[in-house]
Motif scaffolding. Structure first.
Motif, mmCIF file in Angstrom:
data_model
loop_
_atom_site.group_PDB
_atom_site.id
_atom_site.type_symbol
_atom_site.label_atom_id
_atom_site.label_comp_id
_atom_site.label_asym_id
_atom_site.label_seq_id
_atom_site.Cartn_x
_atom_site.Cartn_y
_atom_site.Cartn_z
ATOM 1 N N SER A 161 -10.060 -0.255 -0.497
ATOM 2 C CA SER A 161 -10.105 -1.007 0.754
ATOM 3 C C SER A 161 -9.192 -0.398 1.809
ATOM 4 N N ARG A 190 -9.065 -7.043 6.763
ATOM 5 C CA ARG A 190 -9.282 -6.230 5.568
ATOM 6 C C ARG A 190 -10.733 -5.754 5.533
ATOM 7 N N VAL A 191 -10.938 -4.486 5.178
ATOM 8 C CA VAL A 191 -12.271 -3.910 5.074
ATOM 9 C C VAL A 191 -12.425 -3.341 3.666
ATOM 10 N N GLU A 192 -13.443 -3.788 2.950
ATOM 11 C CA GLU A 192 -13.645 -3.364 1.568
ATOM 12 C C GLU A 192 -14.525 -2.114 1.486
ATOM 13 N N GLY A 193 -14.343 -1.357 0.408
ATOM 14 C CA GLY A 193 -15.237 -0.265 0.063
ATOM 15 C C GLY A 193 -15.301 0.884 1.043
ATOM 16 N N SER A 223 -6.568 2.707 1.764
ATOM 17 C CA SER A 223 -6.262 2.806 0.337
ATOM 18 C C SER A 223 -4.780 2.502 0.048
ATOM 19 N N ALA A 265 -12.376 4.398 -4.773
ATOM 20 C CA ALA A 265 -11.298 3.798 -5.553
ATOM 21 C C ALA A 265 -10.810 4.773 -6.616
ATOM 22 N N GLU A 294 -6.825 -1.761 5.515
ATOM 23 C CA GLU A 294 -6.420 -2.847 6.414
ATOM 24 C C GLU A 294 -6.372 -2.280 7.819
ATOM 25 N N ASP A 349 -6.585 1.888 -4.227
ATOM 26 C CA ASP A 349 -7.529 0.859 -3.829
ATOM 27 C C ASP A 349 -8.626 1.458 -2.945
ATOM 28 N N ARG A 403 0.847 -1.195 0.000
ATOM 29 C CA ARG A 403 0.000 0.000 0.000
ATOM 30 C C ARG A 403 0.888 1.252 0.000
#
Length: 346
Positions: free
Chosen positions: A243, A256-259, A230, A263, A245, A241, A214
């Protein structure tokens, strides 16, 4: 440990019981500490002790300030982003009190009296500021240097160097430690490694790595968790990105956490995370820096490319609509671009 159990802290104010003397000094505003330190050796030792800082914090007599890495003069945003062509701006540390609306600067780092390293990171821990990394202003070489400023003594000291060279990394502070993750090395390779620095013991401890590289990520500590938002991998240069962490500081494990972020958009200095884990966009788009200071955020930046650079306060109390209120009376010398910042409790 009870402060008054120390044999040296007795009859702090002649004629008053030690408990009352302690409470009087506890309520002394930090702005008066420079004078109080010169009253006597007993007061100096007390005011500079870890026990006294913990006592003031526990009893609600500390103050939260925004500390900003700020340019002497306001450069164009492209100069800040690229640092090419003309001579780069010089940066110092500005201190802003959102209660008294006062502005000040602290003494320069002795080794960089003409300006801080470019793109260095600023964090705080237990009443101390920690400056780390960045590029040498003359050679643009990445640095591993660490400097610690103690508001109790108003003195800088050199800390133990970072274990690895890295630029544009995420930082956060919590439970007396400074957390570092991501960024890129001197060869522009994105990193997924992470470390923790203890300003008190002046030691670095390696942490478990993140699941992915990252570069140009943003970090913050909320509710005992270090969020790294990100960033992008080496082969995905500039493709940010969406997401994050999240390091559980207690267990040392990442999840990990998405969205959580838009992006493709750079998160640098734009991330504001609520206690429920909600990632909030402060609303500005260009040259943004957001620093949480108690129940408020100090937000700096422009609404559009080439727009006026402004300073705003945002209320974060429950039920507030987070409307930005512009600070219109910024004094001369304090209107320059803000590279990054943090909150310090003194």
């Amino acid at each position: 440990m009870d402060i008054l159990s120390h044999s040296e802290f007795v009859e702090l104010i002649p004629g008053l019981p030690s408990e009352l003397g302690l409470e009087c000094l506890t309520r002394l505003p930090h702005s008066a500490h420079r004078v109080a330190l010169r009253v006597c050796t007993q007061w100096r030792n007390l005011l500079q002790s870890d026990e006294f800082y913990s006592h003031r914090k526990k009893t609600g007599h500390t103050k939260k300030l925004a500390c900003l890495i700020q340019a002497h003069e306001q450069p164009l945003h492209s100069e800040v982003e690229k640092q090419t062509g003309s001579t780069p701006p010089s940066y110092d540390i500005t201190v802003f009190d959102s209660e008294s609306m006062s502005w000040d600067r602290i003494d320069s780092v002795p080794e960089y009296s003409s300006g801080l390293p470019l793109f260095c990171q600023l964090t705080s821990s237990e009443g101390k500021l920690v400056v780390m990394g960045g590029w040498d202003p003359a050679s643009y070489e990445p640095l591993t240097a660490v400097f610690v400023y103690d508001f109790r003594t108003n003195v800088w000291r050199r800390g133990k160097d970072m274990p690895e060279k890295r630029s544009f990394f995420a930082t956060g502070s919590g439970q007396g430690l400074i957390y570092v993750a991501g960024g890129h090395d001197e060869n522009k390779n994105a990193l997924k490694t992470a470390w923790a620095y203890d300003p008190k013991s002046d030691e670095w401890t390696v942490l478990a790595p993140m699941s992915q590289e990252r570069d140009e990520c943003e970090g913050v500590v909320v509710n005992g968790e270090f969020w790294v938002v990100s960033g992008y991998a080496t082969e995905r240069q500039g493709n940010f990105d969406g997401s994050a962490e999240v390091l559980n500081i207690g267990s040392g494990q990442w999840r990990r956490v998405e969205g959580v972020w838009e992006a493709g958009r750079c998160p640098r200095s734009c991330v504001d995370i609520r206690e429920n884990g909600e990632v909030v966009d402060p609303g500005l788009r260009i040259g943004v820096c957001s620093v949480g200071v108690g129940s408020r955020n100090l937000v700096t930046g422009s609404e559009y490319e080439g727009g006026p650079y402004g300073f705003y306060l945002v209320d974060n109390e429950e039920g507030q609509n987070r409307k930005m209120r512009k600070i219109s009376n910024v004094p001369d010398g304090f209107s320059g671009f803000v590279q990054s910042g943090c909150c310090v409790e003194i």
